[in-house]
Motif scaffolding. Sequence first.
Motif, PDB file in Angstrom:
ATOM      1  N   HIS A 108       0.856  -1.192   0.000  1.00  0.00           N
ATOM      2  CA  HIS A 108       0.000   0.000   0.000  1.00  0.00           C
ATOM      3  C   HIS A 108       0.894   1.245   0.000  1.00  0.00           C
ATOM      4  CE1 HIS A 108      -3.864  -2.069   0.926  1.00  0.00           C
ATOM      5  NE2 HIS A 108      -3.049  -2.958   1.471  1.00  0.00           N
ATOM      6  N   TRP A 109       0.531   2.214  -0.816  1.00  0.00           N
ATOM      7  CA  TRP A 109       1.311   3.443  -0.921  1.00  0.00           C
ATOM      8  C   TRP A 109       0.479   4.627  -0.455  1.00  0.00           C
ATOM      9  CZ3 TRP A 109       6.337   2.996  -1.856  1.00  0.00           C
ATOM     10  CH2 TRP A 109       6.787   1.807  -2.449  1.00  0.00           C
ATOM     11  N   PRO A 110       1.097   5.556   0.270  1.00  0.00           N
ATOM     12  CA  PRO A 110       0.348   6.740   0.721  1.00  0.00           C
ATOM     13  C   PRO A 110       0.055   7.668  -0.445  1.00  0.00           C
ATOM     14  CG  PRO A 110       2.666   6.958   1.298  1.00  0.00           C
ATOM     15  CD  PRO A 110       2.495   5.570   0.732  1.00  0.00           C
ATOM     16  N   PRO A 111      -0.932   8.508  -0.300  1.00  0.00           N
ATOM     17  CA  PRO A 111      -1.210   9.487  -1.366  1.00  0.00           C
ATOM     18  C   PRO A 111      -0.065  10.475  -1.478  1.00  0.00           C
ATOM     19  CG  PRO A 111      -2.501   9.977   0.595  1.00  0.00           C
ATOM     20  CD  PRO A 111      -1.857   8.651   0.840  1.00  0.00           C
ATOM     21  N   GLY A 118       7.344  19.638  -6.685  1.00  0.00           N
ATOM     22  CA  GLY A 118       7.767  21.000  -6.387  1.00  0.00           C
ATOM     23  C   GLY A 118       9.250  21.181  -6.581  1.00  0.00           C
ATOM     24  N   ASP A 119       9.816  22.152  -5.823  1.00  0.00           N
ATOM     25  CA  ASP A 119      11.215  22.503  -6.043  1.00  0.00           C
ATOM     26  C   ASP A 119      12.163  21.679  -5.203  1.00  0.00           C
ATOM     27  OD1 ASP A 119      10.705  23.455  -3.515  1.00  0.00           O
ATOM     28  OD2 ASP A 119      11.684  25.398  -3.829  1.00  0.00           O
ATOM     29  N   ASP A 120      11.657  20.696  -4.482  1.00  0.00           N
ATOM     30  CA  ASP A 120      12.535  19.979  -3.567  1.00  0.00           C
ATOM     31  C   ASP A 120      12.934  18.602  -4.079  1.00  0.00           C
ATOM     32  OD1 ASP A 120      10.103  18.786  -3.342  1.00  0.00           O
ATOM     33  OD2 ASP A 120       9.959  18.908  -1.155  1.00  0.00           O
ATOM     34  N   GLY A 121      12.696  18.319  -5.356  1.00  0.00           N
ATOM     35  CA  GLY A 121      13.115  17.042  -5.900  1.00  0.00           C
ATOM     36  C   GLY A 121      12.487  15.874  -5.174  1.00  0.00           C
ATOM     37  N   HIS A 122      11.232  15.953  -4.878  1.00  0.00           N
ATOM     38  CA  HIS A 122      10.517  14.961  -4.080  1.00  0.00           C
ATOM     39  C   HIS A 122      10.725  13.548  -4.596  1.00  0.00           C
ATOM     40  CE1 HIS A 122       7.266  13.423  -1.530  1.00  0.00           C
ATOM     41  NE2 HIS A 122       6.926  12.693  -2.576  1.00  0.00           N
ATOM     42  N   ALA A 123      11.025  12.629  -3.675  1.00  0.00           N
ATOM     43  CA  ALA A 123      11.175  11.216  -4.006  1.00  0.00           C
ATOM     44  C   ALA A 123      10.119  10.428  -3.255  1.00  0.00           C
ATOM     45  CB  ALA A 123      12.574  10.733  -3.622  1.00  0.00           C
ATOM     46  N   ALA A 124       9.768   9.273  -3.797  1.00  0.00           N
ATOM     47  CA  ALA A 124       8.758   8.441  -3.151  1.00  0.00           C
ATOM     48  C   ALA A 124       9.222   8.022  -1.762  1.00  0.00           C
ATOM     49  CB  ALA A 124       8.486   7.212  -4.009  1.00  0.00           C
ATOM     50  N   ASP A 125       8.297   8.007  -0.817  1.00  0.00           N
ATOM     51  CA  ASP A 125       8.595   7.557   0.545  1.00  0.00           C
ATOM     52  C   ASP A 125       8.638   6.035   0.548  1.00  0.00           C
ATOM     53  OD1 ASP A 125       8.806   6.984   3.196  1.00  0.00           O
ATOM     54  OD2 ASP A 125       6.980   8.017   3.816  1.00  0.00           O
ATOM     55  N   LEU A 126       9.822   5.466   0.692  1.00  0.00           N
ATOM     56  CA  LEU A 126       9.997   4.020   0.676  1.00  0.00           C
ATOM     57  C   LEU A 126      10.106   3.408   2.073  1.00  0.00           C
ATOM     58  CD1 LEU A 126      12.463   3.798  -2.331  1.00  0.00           C
ATOM     59  CD2 LEU A 126      10.115   2.944  -2.261  1.00  0.00           C
ATOM     60  N   ALA A 185       5.063  18.099  11.329  1.00  0.00           N
ATOM     61  CA  ALA A 185       6.126  18.282  10.343  1.00  0.00           C
ATOM     62  C   ALA A 185       7.296  17.410  10.773  1.00  0.00           C
ATOM     63  CB  ALA A 185       6.539  19.750  10.277  1.00  0.00           C
ATOM     64  N   ALA A 186       8.184  17.130   9.829  1.00  0.00           N
ATOM     65  CA  ALA A 186       9.276  16.206  10.139  1.00  0.00           C
ATOM     66  C   ALA A 186      10.587  16.713   9.550  1.00  0.00           C
ATOM     67  CB  ALA A 186       8.973  14.816   9.580  1.00  0.00           C
ATOM     68  N   ASP A 187      11.665  16.358  10.222  1.00  0.00           N
ATOM     69  CA  ASP A 187      12.980  16.629   9.655  1.00  0.00           C
ATOM     70  C   ASP A 187      13.152  15.834   8.364  1.00  0.00           C
ATOM     71  OD1 ASP A 187      15.692  17.291   9.296  1.00  0.00           O
ATOM     72  OD2 ASP A 187      16.335  15.572  10.470  1.00  0.00           O
ATOM     73  N   HIS A 188      12.775  14.549   8.399  1.00  0.00           N
ATOM     74  CA  HIS A 188      12.967  13.639   7.268  1.00  0.00           C
ATOM     75  C   HIS A 188      11.601  13.125   6.818  1.00  0.00           C
ATOM     76  CE1 HIS A 188      14.849   9.552   5.820  1.00  0.00           C
ATOM     77  NE2 HIS A 188      14.616  10.375   4.800  1.00  0.00           N
ATOM     78  N   GLU A 189      11.355  13.125   5.538  1.00  0.00           N
ATOM     79  CA  GLU A 189      10.081  12.648   5.013  1.00  0.00           C
ATOM     80  C   GLU A 189      10.076  11.109   5.010  1.00  0.00           C
ATOM     81  OE1 GLU A 189       7.219  13.413   1.123  1.00  0.00           O
ATOM     82  OE2 GLU A 189       9.387  13.363   0.907  1.00  0.00           O
ATOM     83  N   ALA A 190       9.877  10.558   6.212  1.00  0.00           N
ATOM     84  CA  ALA A 190       9.978   9.103   6.371  1.00  0.00           C
ATOM     85  C   ALA A 190       8.717   8.482   6.946  1.00  0.00           C
ATOM     86  CB  ALA A 190      11.164   8.771   7.274  1.00  0.00           C
ATOM     87  N   PHE A 191       7.683   9.277   7.202  1.00  0.00           N
ATOM     88  CA  PHE A 191       6.544   8.773   7.959  1.00  0.00           C
ATOM     89  C   PHE A 191       5.229   8.831   7.191  1.00  0.00           C
ATOM     90  CE2 PHE A 191       9.792  10.225  10.916  1.00  0.00           C
ATOM     91  CZ  PHE A 191       9.982   9.071  11.664  1.00  0.00           C
ATOM     92  N   GLY A 192       5.321   8.921   5.859  1.00  0.00           N
ATOM     93  CA  GLY A 192       4.101   8.995   5.062  1.00  0.00           C
ATOM     94  C   GLY A 192       3.244   7.749   5.169  1.00  0.00           C
ATOM     95  N   ALA A 196      -0.488   7.917   6.713  1.00  0.00           N
ATOM     96  CA  ALA A 196      -1.628   7.571   5.871  1.00  0.00           C
ATOM     97  C   ALA A 196      -2.470   6.475   6.494  1.00  0.00           C
ATOM     98  CB  ALA A 196      -1.138   7.136   4.491  1.00  0.00           C
ATOM     99  N   ARG A 197      -1.828   5.520   7.125  1.00  0.00           N
ATOM    100  CA  ARG A 197      -2.584   4.405   7.703  1.00  0.00           C
ATOM    101  C   ARG A 197      -3.335   4.815   8.957  1.00  0.00           C
ATOM    102  NH1 ARG A 197      -5.857   0.932   6.320  1.00  0.00           N
ATOM    103  NH2 ARG A 197      -5.971  -0.990   7.521  1.00  0.00           N
ATOM    104  N   PHE A 198      -2.782   5.761   9.718  1.00  0.00           N
ATOM    105  CA  PHE A 198      -3.377   6.075  11.021  1.00  0.00           C
ATOM    106  C   PHE A 198      -3.973   7.480  11.092  1.00  0.00           C
ATOM    107  CE2 PHE A 198      -0.354   2.631  11.894  1.00  0.00           C
ATOM    108  CZ  PHE A 198      -1.234   1.719  12.444  1.00  0.00           C
ATOM    109  N   GLY A 199      -4.234   8.077   9.932  1.00  0.00           N
ATOM    110  CA  GLY A 199      -5.011   9.317   9.902  1.00  0.00           C
ATOM    111  C   GLY A 199      -4.288  10.543  10.397  1.00  0.00           C
ATOM    112  N   LEU A 200      -2.965  10.602  10.252  1.00  0.00           N
ATOM    113  CA  LEU A 200      -2.209  11.794  10.628  1.00  0.00           C
ATOM    114  C   LEU A 200      -1.930  12.620   9.373  1.00  0.00           C
ATOM    115  CD1 LEU A 200       0.357  10.160  13.090  1.00  0.00           C
ATOM    116  CD2 LEU A 200      -1.977  10.961  13.542  1.00  0.00           C
TER     117      LEU A 200
END
Length: 292
Positions: A108-111, A118-126, A185-192, A196-200
């Motif tokens: 399952h993948w988060p939305p 955007g301008d931050d070179g967004h990568a998929a949260d793995l 908010a997070a330092d590292h985009e690691a919690f998507g 997504a699973r727990f409604g945050l």
Amino acid sequence: MKPTLRGLLLLISTLALPAAAQPLVVATIKPLALIARDVLGASAEVRQLLPDGASPHGYSLRPSERRLLAGADLILWVGPGLEAFLADALGGRPAGQVLTAATLPAIHWPPAGPGDGGDDGHAADLHLWLDPRNASAIADALVAALNARGDAVPAAAATAFAARMTQLETEIRARLAQAPDRTFAADHEAFGHFAARFGLTPVGHLRDAADHAAGARSVAALTARTDIRCLVAEPDSQPERMRHLAARLGARVQVVDALGAGIAAGAGGGYARLLTAVAEDFARCLGASPLP
């Protein structure tokens, strides 16, 4: 009737036969190793490749780790998007010896989150192990892969693991329901996956999922917000930077370890303890009262 000499020799040779060796499963990071140990139990030997606390972003293999990989019957990794250092080492392995979690159809993948495109070179949260449904998908694939090799892994092992994941979700939802806030908010985009699973609701980050620094526009949008009361750091976050950002946002800072470095690896139920610890840290950051 006395046994014949031939019969005695046959009995001795049978007793001397070595027990069938357990398959060696090498999991790249601790969360994957915890899942593998929980579902496989005594059916396989599970070894963890990276040491506790080591980031899979930009890791360099040591000679001993290369030897461990060479002797593995099955290698479990997330995929080249997370463990890019392994792509060459696994390139020549037969398909049946490598299990890539990110390519499993049941994952399952988060939305899409803030910053995508955007301008931050967004990568998929793995960091996909932070959704217990994905842990179940990995467990199913592990059992199937080993049985395809001819190893005797009870199919019921994956069923029992999935049942534990259902109960774990119920417990985590009950704990997070006590938190008055849902935005962080997070330092590292690691919690998507977890969010997504727990409604945050994650609303920004300083490093994307591939550990690249966010662009100036994304950081400016984050610091301009007035609704963030929870700032999630990780063990490798820069403390001074996080304290400075927390002061600007008026937010609590909570260290959350997505890799579970402090989770004991030997006992069963390690994955559940990892996800429970993540949930408890989020609950504190989001303002829930401490557990009695």
